[in-house]
Design an enzyme around this catalytic site. Sequence first.
Site, PDB file in Angstrom:
ATOM      1  N   LYS A  72     -17.475  -2.007   5.631  1.00 18.28           N
ATOM      2  CA  LYS A  72     -17.830  -2.976   4.588  1.00 18.28           C
ATOM      3  C   LYS A  72     -19.343  -3.061   4.381  1.00 18.28           C
ATOM      4  O   LYS A  72     -19.818  -3.165   3.253  1.00 18.28           O
ATOM      5  CB  LYS A  72     -17.274  -4.353   4.954  1.00 18.28           C
ATOM      6  CG  LYS A  72     -17.381  -5.351   3.812  1.00 18.28           C
ATOM      7  CD  LYS A  72     -16.629  -6.628   4.115  1.00 18.28           C
ATOM      8  CE  LYS A  72     -16.691  -7.565   2.912  1.00 18.28           C
ATOM      9  NZ  LYS A  72     -15.934  -8.808   3.148  1.00 18.28           N
ATOM     10  N   MET A  79      23.771   9.883   3.425  1.00 18.47           N
ATOM     11  CA  MET A  79      23.569  11.159   4.100  1.00 18.47           C
ATOM     12  C   MET A  79      23.827  11.025   5.601  1.00 18.47           C
ATOM     13  O   MET A  79      24.421  11.907   6.226  1.00 18.47           O
ATOM     14  CB  MET A  79      22.155  11.684   3.835  1.00 18.47           C
ATOM     15  CG  MET A  79      21.946  13.133   4.226  1.00 18.47           C
ATOM     16  SD  MET A  79      23.091  14.255   3.395  1.00 18.47           S
ATOM     17  CE  MET A  79      22.075  14.868   2.052  1.00 18.47           C
ATOM     18  N   PHE A 112     -11.283  -8.448  13.501  1.00 19.38           N
ATOM     19  CA  PHE A 112     -10.188  -8.836  12.619  1.00 19.38           C
ATOM     20  C   PHE A 112      -9.871  -7.710  11.632  1.00 19.38           C
ATOM     21  O   PHE A 112     -10.767  -7.185  10.989  1.00 19.38           O
ATOM     22  CB  PHE A 112     -10.549 -10.119  11.866  1.00 19.38           C
ATOM     23  CG  PHE A 112      -9.493 -10.530  10.871  1.00 19.38           C
ATOM     24  CD1 PHE A 112      -8.241 -10.941  11.308  1.00 19.38           C
ATOM     25  CD2 PHE A 112      -9.746 -10.476   9.510  1.00 19.38           C
ATOM     26  CE1 PHE A 112      -7.259 -11.304  10.394  1.00 19.38           C
ATOM     27  CE2 PHE A 112      -8.773 -10.841   8.595  1.00 19.38           C
ATOM     28  CZ  PHE A 112      -7.523 -11.259   9.036  1.00 19.38           C
ATOM     29  N   GLN A 113      -8.620  -7.352  11.540  1.00 17.10           N
ATOM     30  CA  GLN A 113      -8.129  -6.283  10.665  1.00 17.10           C
ATOM     31  C   GLN A 113      -8.795  -4.939  10.943  1.00 17.10           C
ATOM     32  O   GLN A 113      -8.963  -4.124  10.049  1.00 17.10           O
ATOM     33  CB  GLN A 113      -8.277  -6.664   9.183  1.00 17.10           C
ATOM     34  CG  GLN A 113      -7.344  -7.813   8.789  1.00 17.10           C
ATOM     35  CD  GLN A 113      -7.147  -7.953   7.292  1.00 17.10           C
ATOM     36  OE1 GLN A 113      -8.055  -7.697   6.513  1.00 17.10           O
ATOM     37  NE2 GLN A 113      -5.962  -8.397   6.881  1.00 17.10           N
ATOM     38  N   GLU A 163       0.818  -1.213   0.000  1.00 18.07           N
ATOM     39  CA  GLU A 163       0.000   0.000   0.000  1.00 18.07           C
ATOM     40  C   GLU A 163       0.851   1.262   0.000  1.00 18.07           C
ATOM     41  O   GLU A 163       0.463   2.288  -0.542  1.00 18.07           O
ATOM     42  CB  GLU A 163      -0.955   0.007   1.193  1.00 18.07           C
ATOM     43  CG  GLU A 163      -2.082  -1.018   1.102  1.00 18.07           C
ATOM     44  CD  GLU A 163      -1.693  -2.403   1.601  1.00 18.07           C
ATOM     45  OE1 GLU A 163      -0.497  -2.638   1.907  1.00 18.07           O
ATOM     46  OE2 GLU A 163      -2.599  -3.268   1.689  1.00 18.07           O
TER      47      GLU A 163
END
Lengths: 562, 170
Positions: free
Chosen positions: A159, A465, A109-110, A47
Amino acid sequence: MKGAEALLRALEREGVEVVFGHPGGAIMPVYDALYDSRIRHILVRHEQGGVHAATAYARASGRVGVVMATSGPGALNLVTGLADALMDSTPLVAITGNVPRALIGTDAFQEADVTGVTMPITKHNYLVQDVNDLPRVVREAFHIAATGRPGPVLIDIPKDVQLAEFTGSFEVVPDLPGYKPTTKGHPKQIERALDALEKAERPVLMVGGGAQHAHGELLAFAERTGLPVITTLMGLGAFPGNHPLWLGMPGMHGTVAANRALHHADVILAVGLRFDDRVTGKVARFAPHAHTIIHVDIDPAEIGKLVRTHVPIVGDSRLVLREMLKGAKPLRLAAWWRELEEWRTRHPLRWRPKPHLQSQEVIRAFHEATGGRAIVTTGVGQHQMFAAQFFPVTRPRSFLTSGGLGTMGVGLPFAIGAKVARPEELVIDFDGDGSFQMTLQELATLVKYRLDVKVVILNNGYLGMVRQWQDLFHARRYSEVYLADSNPDFAKLAEAYGVQGVKVERKEDLMRGVEAVLAASGPVVAEFKVYQEEGVFPMIPAGGAAEDMIIEHPAEREEVGA
Amino acid sequence: MRHIISVLVQDHPRVLNRITGLFARRGFNLESLAVGTTHVPGLSRISLVVSGDDRTLEQVEKQLNRLIEVLKVTDHAEPHVERELCLVKVHVAGVEERLAVKDIQEAFRARVVDVAQRSLILELTGDSGKIDSFLEALRPYGILEVMRTGAVAMSRGERTLKVREKREAV
C-alpha cells in the site's frame, strides 16, 4: 503522481480497457486512482468471480485479462482462478494490494504471503518494492503473460508503494535476459514432419487450445492435406465443428471415431496440446501404432513430458503451421477415410431417449435454435461434457471451459468475461446445479452491468459426474452427491436478483423454454430439470485406453473395442 | 543417476524459492544446492545435485529453463571440476588421537582451522566421494559436527556459462 496513478498509466499504455475486481483496504489507492481513469472496472461479488471473468475475457478476445484484488483474503480468493489460468495457458495479469512494506512479515491485518502462495500457480510474479519499478514491472508482466506459452502473472503492490511519489519514467527497458520464447519452428524438423505425414497411411491431426489463434492456418493445412482432425476440449472451435474433416473430441468422453483414429494412427501431428491424461488415458497404451508422433508446442517442457515424441517442433503453432503449409501436399488417404467414415457413421454421438427431459436434447435444441452461433461457457461436470459433445462450435474462442483444472463454478463468471469482451455475441452458459451454486453471487454482476447472458442450468439434482463414477466404479454408493433436496428454485433465485427466470420441467416444454431464453431481451437464468440418472458416454475409464471405451451405460452396455 | 547441474540466475529475491519450489512440486529429487554470486553484478550461480533417469533430468532442465529468472542451465556431463567444502569438528581425547587425526588430515590434505583442548575443526575441499572417505576415516575419533556445502561444478576448458548482457526495449 502517486504510485497508484503510475500503475494505471502503465496499464493504459498496455491498452487495458477493462479490469475486473473487488476493492479492499490494501488496494484503495489504486481504486481511488481508478475513479479518474478511463479504464472500465467491473465490480464482481467475489474475487474468484473476477479472476474467472478476466480469464474468459482473455480467452474470448485474445487479449490479456486483468483482475484486481486487495491483500490477504482478497488475493487468496484469486488462487483457484490463477491455477485455472495457468493450467489452460491463459494470458492474465492479477494486481493485488499488500500491506505497507514496513508491515510485511509481521502478520499484519489482512496480510498473506501472496507471492509465496501464488508462485506455483503463476507463470511469474512480482512483489513491487520500489514505486519507480511499476512501469517496468507492468511492461514485463504483460509481455510474460501474453508471449510464449501464455499464462497468469501476479503483481503484488504494498500500500505504501501505491501511495509513494512516482518520479520514474514510463519509457522502460524490461530486464528479462532469461526469457526468450522460441516462436519459429526448426526448418529441419518441419521438413521431417512433412516427410512423415507424406509417408503415413493413417495420419491424424490433433489440435489443442494452443492452436485457437492458428485456426486459419489449421483449416488451410487440413484442407490442403486432407488430414482427419480431432480437437481436444481446449481445442474446440480451433477447427470448425461442422467440417467434414473433423472427427470430434478425443479422450475420456470423446467420440468413437476420434479415439479409434488415435488408436490406429501411424503418424500423429499434435499441435498446441499437452497430452493431458483425460486425453491419453493410460499413456503406456496411448496410440500404440503410432511410429511417429510430431509435437508442435511453444513450451519446450511440454515436448516429451508425457508422450514420447519423435519429431519435436518448438514454436508458435501459427508460425509453424504457416511454414508447414508451404510444403504441404494433398495426401492419399482414401483407404484411411473409409475406415474413419465407418466409425463415424456407426458410432455417432447419441443418447438413449427417456420419457424425461434430457441434458443432451436441451443442448442440442439450443444448438439448432442458434445455428451454433454463440459463445458457450460451461461449469465442470456432466453438463460440460454434454456441451462439448452436443454444441459443436464452429469458430475459435467460442467454447470457454475449464480444461486442465476442472474448476466448478467457472460457467457464470466465464460468461460475464466473454460478454464484456464480445458484447455483440450471444453468450450461453451451460451450467450444472452443482457448478452454478459455487459462484452464483455473480448474478449481481450481470444485473449491475446489464450483461445479456443466458444461463442454462441443467439441473439433475446431483453432482452428476461424481454420481456417474460412483455408479460405475463404487458400486452405486452415492456418497454425498444428492443436491435435489436442498437446491433452490433457480428461477425464483434469479428473480430475486432481478434476472428473468425460466423453468422447464417436461419434455414437451423444451422448445418453449429454449425460445423463451433466446427471445428474452436481457439476462436469463433458465432451469431445465433433467433426467437424474443420466451418464456421459462414450467413456474411457480413468487410467484406461481407447480399447476400454464404453459407449453406453453397462445396463444397456455396448462396448467398443478399438 | 547422479547429475550436477549449474544454473545461472538473476539474483532477485525468492529466486531460490522458485527453484526449490519447482523441485518439490514436480517431485524431482534434489540432493544438494549451493548458491553464490558471480563476477557479473546481478547474476548468481547455483549448483544442484539431482538424481533421476534421463527423462526426469530432461524435465528438470526444461522446467528450470521455464523460470523467467533462469538464464542458463547446464548438466555437467562433459569433463568438469567438482568441489565441495566440508568443515568437521572432531573430538580429540588425548595426544594419541590428535596425532592420528593429524595423519588423516595430511593424507587428505585437509587444514586445521580451529584448535581447542578437546576438539579440532578441519576444513577439506574435494568432490563428494573424497569428503565421504575423509569423514569415514575420522568417524572412529568421534565426529561432533559436520557442515558440508553441497557440490559446485565448473566445466573444464573453454566452455563457460557466461551470458552476454543485452537489453532490448520490448
